[in-house]
Each structure stands twice: as C-alpha cells, then as structure tokens.
Design an enzyme around this catalytic site. Structure first.
Site, PDB file in Angstrom:
ATOM      1  N   HIS A   1      -4.775  -7.858   0.209  1.00  0.00           N
ATOM      2  CA  HIS A   1      -4.063  -6.593   0.339  1.00  0.00           C
ATOM      3  C   HIS A   1      -3.203  -6.505   1.594  1.00  0.00           C
ATOM      4  CE1 HIS A   1      -3.307  -2.423  -0.607  1.00  0.00           C
ATOM      5  NE2 HIS A   1      -3.773  -2.021   0.553  1.00  0.00           N
TER       6      HIS A   1
ATOM      7  N   TYR B   1      -3.402  10.985   1.016  1.00  0.00           N
ATOM      8  CA  TYR B   1      -3.960  10.869  -0.331  1.00  0.00           C
ATOM      9  C   TYR B   1      -3.974  12.230  -1.032  1.00  0.00           C
ATOM     10  CZ  TYR B   1      -5.473   6.133   0.800  1.00  0.00           C
ATOM     11  OH  TYR B   1      -5.499   4.799   1.141  1.00  0.00           O
TER      12      TYR B   1
ATOM     13  N   ASP C   1       0.854  -1.179   0.000  1.00  0.00           N
ATOM     14  CA  ASP C   1       0.000   0.000   0.000  1.00  0.00           C
ATOM     15  C   ASP C   1       0.903   1.246   0.000  1.00  0.00           C
ATOM     16  OD1 ASP C   1      -3.137   0.568   0.445  1.00  0.00           O
ATOM     17  OD2 ASP C   1      -2.014   2.062   1.573  1.00  0.00           O
TER      18      ASP C   1
END
Length: 411
Positions: free
Chosen positions: A369, A314, A180
């Site tokens: 993930h 982000y 990630d």
C-alpha cells in the site's frame, strides 16, 4: 498571495517528557494464546515498541534527520466556504530549471514522510530520465498542517488546498502522484483542474468500478472474453479478504471519528497499536524497524491538529453530498497506473480504463500500500518512464519536460 515561511519540526522537551510519563503508566490488555495477527496487533510487538519508545527511541535525532532530509515550509491557503488554513509542505526544486512540477499527495495513516525516499530520486537531473520539482503537502489535519475547524471539509476541499498551493508556488501547470486518499484527491484535481492546470496524473491505488456495456461496449466485451491473469486472480482474493477482515477501521472512522479520537489523542499506546497494525499488514513484508514505526506514529501524536483530526476525512467523504461523485469522474488528461500485488484493493486491469485516459500501466511483482516508502525505486522508475522521452506523457507540461534544453547555435 501569502508568504512562504521556512519550517522546522521542533517538539518541546516538556511534551516529550509527558509522552514518556504516559508510556510508563501503560496498562496492557491480555491476549489469547497463539492468535498471531488474527485479533489485531500482537501484544509482544506493542510491548516491545512501547519499551523502545519510552527508553531507547530518540525523537530529537529523528526530528533532526527529517529537518535535514526534507525542506519544509508553511503557507496560508484560503478555502472557499471555509477558513484560511496554514498548510505545511515539503518543497524541493531540481537543479534543472525546466524540471516537471510534481505534486505528491499522501493518504492515511501516512503523512509527508511518505515522500522522504522518492524526493532525492525525483529531483535528480540526468540525460537518461526526467527531473521533477517536488511539492508534498501535509493534508489539512495531518502532520503540521492546520486542520479544518468546521464540518463538511471533504475531498473537494483537500483537492482545492493542494491545487491552490501549487498555484501559489508558481506552478500553474503540473502533474500529480498519489495513493490512498492521494488517489481520490488527485483524481478530483485531474477532473476539476485538468487540462489548464493539472496536465497528467499517476496513481498506485486505482479504485475502479466494473465496466459498463453502455459506456464502453468494446472494452466490456474484451473483458468478458479475456481470462483473469494470475495476478488479477490473486488480487481479487486479497480484495475479498480485506473487505471481510480489514474494513473495521474504515467503518469506525467514517461513522464516529470523534469517539475514536479520544483514545488516539490521549493514549499514545492506543495510537501506536492503531497505526502499527496498518503499517505491518498493509505492506508486502516490508522490514519495518522499530524506530521507523515510532517516527511515523510520533508525527501523528505531535501533529498540529492532533491525531483525531486526520481520521475525519473518512466521515466527510462518506457523508458529503458529493462523496460518491469522484467515482464517476473520468478525467481526460493522461493517467498512469502502477500495480503492486499487496495493495489493499486490486482492480482488474481493464477496469482501470474506466478511471480516466489510461496511457501507462505497469505491473510489479512486489510491493504493497505504501509504494513510495516500500518501493521508492520502482515508483520513481515508473514516473520517469511515463514522463520520459519515450513515454506517453512526455512534454505534457509546456516548456518543462524534465530534460536539459540544448541550445542550437546558428551556423
């Protein structure tokens, strides 16, 4: 050099009481019939989790387990152009003095808890596999690390913090592992600090751009005339589905994180639903217990900077002047990759060569993930193989190969 201070998680009782009061006042939305996960987290799941969080879940017990399982510390790290941040991290040395220093970097919606299962495996000493000294920081704004106070704190700054933390602990040569955001951050570390400091990197989330004929014509032609494997075909379809149906969170968090932050900070149920959806749908049928989910979410709820701080990464990535640069970085230090079939984005295997100096690549039949948490044995085995005596990255850290040194007597 700043002082390393021992740290123990200790959430005050009054905050836990307030959490239960908020949970008791929850007003749930309605739900359409027979929609399953199509519209998001199912109402029945959230109601069950809220009931458990309010009346059965024992945070103090989980808190004690975390403190017992994970040796935690804090340290001040100065960030160029920003302020000095107090960083929380897990640090456990192997009993083997010449173990390999390894920096583990988590992503979102993860935290330092992602290292919990792999930590005791990595520090083990054996003639059969290498041992590691492990550092797993809480990224700034995550867990119990201080968050940035000024805008513009982007991926480069996260990488700087992680690198300086390793140096401050005396690890001037080390290797990294991340998925990630941990993938992006360790890629920047490999690019900026590779060679002298960072000696090799491993990821379970290789984001690669398509091959370019002008850059690597031989590899481009090999890919052009090599059919996709069944795993690659399935991965490409999964990536398309995620792009179409699973990207909403990214667009919101990368454009208006503050707006979303009010709900995440004030509503524990809103935070629960936001994170639980990812835990459930980003894994490969991992059998989450309710208490596991609630522990992940409670760490966010009681995080030092608050849950809104963790999503700003982000925005900064998308709006940073250098935001797109890391995708063009091709570090020269050894790269290892582990592929898990239920990862969010699946990259054709030959594309991974564009990411870096690929020396190790392995395919797994299960896993999603959160590899370190879902498949700890598989991930650790991959690291042991990559850095082991027969592996392509054996001995990359001078004097620290992870094995007990044998002293030869002079005859």
């Amino acid at each position: 050099m700043s002082v390393e201070l021992p740290f123990q998680i200790s959430i005050p009782d009054f905050k836990l009481d307030l959490l239960r009061q908020k949970l008791a006042l929850t007003e749930f939305p309605d739900e359409l019939e027979n929609t399953g996960w199509n519209y998001g987290a199912p109402l029945s799941d959230i109601k069950r989790l809220v009931a458990r969080w309010k009346d059965g879940y024992d945070w103090k017990l989980e808190e004690a387990k975390l403190n017992q399982d994970l040796p935690q510390f804090t340290k001040d790290i100065e960030v160029n152009g920003f302020e000095t941040l107090n960083i929380h991290y897990v640090h456990q040395k192997s009993s083997l003095a010449n173990a390999i220093p390894l920096l583990f970097v988590h992503g979102w919606p993860g935290s330092f808890i992602e290292v919990r299962k792999i930590l005791p495996l990595l520090v083990q000493s054996s003639p059969q596999f290498p041992a590691f000294h492990v550092v797993a920081l809480s990224l700034p704004g995550f867990g119990f690390s201080e968050g940035a106070h000024k805008p513009g704190f982007a991926a480069e700054q996260y990488a700087e913090v992680a690198h300086k933390l390793m140096l401050s602990l005396g690890y001037h040569e080390y290797v990294t592992q991340g998925g990630d955001w941990g993938y992006l951050i360790t890629r920047i570390i490999a690019h900026r600090y590779g060679g002298k400091y960072s000696k090799a990197w491993h990821t379970n989330f290789p984001l690669a751009t398509p091959l370019n004929f002008s850059v690597n014509p031989i590899l481009f032609l090999q890919h052009l005339f090599t059919p996709y494997t069944a795993a690659e075909k399935a991965g490409i379809e999964r990536s398309k589905r995620f792009e179409k149906e699973g990207q909403g969170y990214f667009h919101e968090q990368s454009t208006k994180p503050q707006t979303l932050g009010y709900s995440l900070a004030d509503s524990p149920v809103g935070l629960l639903a936001w994170i639980y959806e990812k835990l459930a749908t980003w894994t490969d049928s991992y059998p989450w217990t309710d208490d596991e989910v609630l522990t992940w979410v409670t760490i966010f709820y009681f995080s030092r900077a608050g849950p809104a701080a963790s999503i700003r990464i982000y925005y900064e990535f998308v709006h940073s002047a250098n935001g797109s640069q890391p995708s063009s970085f091709k570090p020269t230090i050894p790269l290892g990759v582990s592929h898990f079939p239920e990862e969010l984005r699946i990259t054709p295997r030959k594309f991974v060569h564009s990411v870096g100096n690929l020396v190790f690549q392995v395919e797994h039949s299960t896993g999603g993930h959160f590899a370190a948490y879902e498949c700890p044995d598989e991930l650790v085995d991959d690291l042991r193989e990559m850095f082991g005596k027969q592996g392509p990255a054996f001995g990359v850290v001078p004097g620290k190969n992870g094995y007990e040194q044998r002293i030869r007597a002079n005859l």
